[in-house]
Enzyme design. Structure first.
Site, PDB file in Angstrom:
ATOM      1  N   HIS A  73     -73.621  83.814  65.584  1.00  0.00           N
ATOM      2  CA  HIS A  73     -73.415  82.438  66.060  1.00  0.00           C
ATOM      3  C   HIS A  73     -74.110  82.197  67.398  1.00  0.00           C
ATOM      4  O   HIS A  73     -73.797  81.249  68.098  1.00  0.00           O
ATOM      5  CB  HIS A  73     -71.924  82.146  66.236  1.00  0.00           C
ATOM      6  N   HIS A 107     -70.012  80.493  58.581  1.00  0.00           N
ATOM      7  CA  HIS A 107     -70.122  81.876  58.097  1.00  0.00           C
ATOM      8  C   HIS A 107     -70.751  81.947  56.723  1.00  0.00           C
ATOM      9  O   HIS A 107     -70.522  82.877  55.973  1.00  0.00           O
ATOM     10  CB  HIS A 107     -68.748  82.532  58.046  1.00  0.00           C
TER      11      HIS A 107
END
Lengths: 330, 216
Positions: A55, A217
């Site tokens: 991320h 995700h």
């Protein structure tokens, strides 16, 4: 899928070596996979966050003066472990306590919870704030609850500024809860992402379709729809957020983050539309960020975050910050 | 003798678990990419590999110490929800084992029950939520009932393994209510839960280890 890596197994370790090489002002614990700030903490509250990798710049890019004291990096899309988080808390605690900033995912919650139990056994005062701002998760009673996305970085900036001003743990925690509750996010993906260890996209997305309400995700979203224009998508994102939260005339801090695979020019085209959609609704954008801030590896798409602000939150937002991904002076 | 689990047998169980996880890693990851984030196989291989390394490094002592070491190793090497849940399972098993070098049938049942209760307490999941609890809960129930009915340990753990497999398969039509799969809502139905799948492997490895010990 071609990737600029040595091997999937060493990617995280290699990236941490890169962080250390690029940012000499940070200190990296390679064994525990923690990025530490070297800014002074004398007697003040410390902030620890962390989560699965993939991320970036979240969270290691937000370590430094005025923001996080430590970021624990898990494997890709996998939360860090309690021993890692404990090592971070032990090193940054000055006796004034530590705030854990946790995104609402089952793995992160369980590991930060175990770490908090272990730290408290060692006499470290811990407070935890959970970010759960993703309005795409509609049925939060019968799921793991809303995911934590963009509000996390706004919270880390604001709470980090409060800690730097010497606020107590109780006050920093209260402020962090306030920001967490005032933030909402919604995203969309034009492609899946590819987890390096897997080597192929996590889900199939045919040409001409997009996932609305996607997570960060590679998990598919709530709804698959035909690809929208920037104008249509900005309307859908703003509509989802403003239907969920009544901003009641408050100004907002707006974050439009790319998910890792979208050019900045497209993000700016999106933000122009977002700005118009907010104007139409009489929501004033007091501060804004556009770019890759909370990503999902190489996923194409974006996520919009709006946090209702007040004078205090804006003042803390404007306070100096010195991290790899967010940096400004007074 | 065959109705107890020695330190050796516990270690064999863990070795077998690691081996089976490695063999079935691609399948676990495939299940996880359908409804999760495509890393369950990878994470479990890393974790069980770390357990094997720990055992090969000479983990001796009591059953309690062994299980605690296994739990801590899983917690620190798997990551994610699975790491803390599998870790909690072995830590609670260890905490609820007698201080000795073996577990008799009833002690094993109690330890496994405590492990499963620990997983339920940590993850707040119940049967039907489409999680590892769907495999583990029926397994310990079957073990308890089989032993109560007077079955030998190897038949009882075989019944537990069968119940775990049935429980694993029961997750296929379910809509997930916990964990990352829950974000999919109705779209999570039609897939076996990866955590239930790896949990069924854990129980099957125990049954195979006890069965093998009996055959010798």
């Amino acid at each position: 899928m071609n990737k600029l890596i040595n091997s999937p197994q060493t990617l995280l370790a290699d990236a941490l070596r890169g962080v250390a090489a690029a940012h000499r002002e940070l200190s990296v614990d390679f064994e525990n996979r923690i990025v530490f700030s070297t800014a002074s903490r004398e007697g003040r509250v410390a902030l620890v966050s962390g989560g699965g990798s993939g991320h970036e710049p979240l969270h290691s890019g937000f370590v430094g003066a005025g923001m996080l004291d430590a970021a624990c990096a898990g494997e890709i899309f996998t939360s860090p472990t309690p021993d890692q988080i404990l090592a971070a808390a032990t090193r940054v605690d000055t006796g004034s306590g530590v705030l854990f900033v946790v995104k609402n995912y089952t793995g992160d919650l369980l590991n930060f919870e175990m770490a908090a139990e272990l730290a408290q056994e060692q006499g470290i005062e811990i407070a935890t704030v959970i970010v759960a701002d993703d309005v795409a998760v509609e049925d939060s009673t019968w799921t793991a609850g809303r995911r934590g996305v963009g509000t996390t970085l706004i919270l880390e900036k604001v709470a980090g500024a409060a800690a730097a001003r010497g606020w107590s743990l109780e006050k920093v925690h209260g402020l962090a809860e306030r920001v967490a509750h005032a933030g909402r996010s919604m995203g969309a993906a034009l492609t899946s992402c590819t987890v390096p260890a897997v080597g192929r996209p996590s889900f199939d997305l045919p040409e001409g379709e997009m996932e609305l309400g996607v997570g960060i995700h590679g998990e598919p979203g709530r709804k698959r729809v035909p690809v929208m224009s920037a104008a249509e998508l900005s309307n859908a994102l703003v509509e989802s957020i403003t239907t969920d939260y009544n901003f009641g005339g408050k100004p907002v801090i707006a974050l439009l983050t790319g998910l890792g695979g979208t050019p900045l020019i497209e993000l700016y085209a999106m933000f122009a539309e977002v700005s118009d959609r907010l104007n139409e609704r009489n929501i004033k954008v007091a501060r804004s960020l556009v770019g890759d801030y909370v990503t999902s590896l190489d996923m194409a798409g974006c996520s919009l975050t709006l946090v209702a602000a007040d004078d205090e939150i804006l003042d803390l937002w404007d306070a100096p910050v010195n991290t790899p991904a967010l940096r400004w002076k007074d | 003798m065959s109705d107890s689990l020695t330190m050796d047998a516990i270690q064999q169980w863990l070795h077998r678990f690691a081996l089976e996880i490695t063999t079935q890693a691609d399948w676990l990851t495939e299940l996880d990419s359908a409804i999760g984030d495509a890393d369950h196989g990878t994470n479990m291989v890393r974790g069980t590999g770390a357990v094997v390394a720990k055992l090969n490094g000479g983990a001796t002592g009591t059953v309690q110490e062994l299980l605690k070491a296994v739990g801590m190793t899983l917690v620190s090497s798997v990551g994610g929800a699975s790491g803390s849940l599998y870790g909690t399972f072995f830590l609670e098993m260890g905490r609820n084992s007698p201080s000795g070098e073996q577990l008799n049938a009833s002690e094993l049942e109690k330890a496994l029950r405590a492990g499963v209760d620990g997983v339920v307490a940590r993850g707040h999941a119940a049967v039907g939520d489409k999680t590892m609890v769907d495999a583990l809960e029926p397994a310990v129930t079957a073990l308890y009932q089989s032993l109560a009915n007077g079955l030998r340990l190897h038949d009882s753990v075989a019944a537990a393994a069968a119940a775990a497999t049935t429980g694993r398969d029961s997750t296929e039509p379910l809509v997930a209510r916990k964990g990352r799969a829950s974000y999919l809502g109705e779209r999570s139905a039609g897939h076996i839960d990866p955590g239930a799948a790896s949990s069924a492997i854990l129980v099957a490895a125990l049954a195979a280890t006890v069965g093998e010990g009996t055959a010798q």
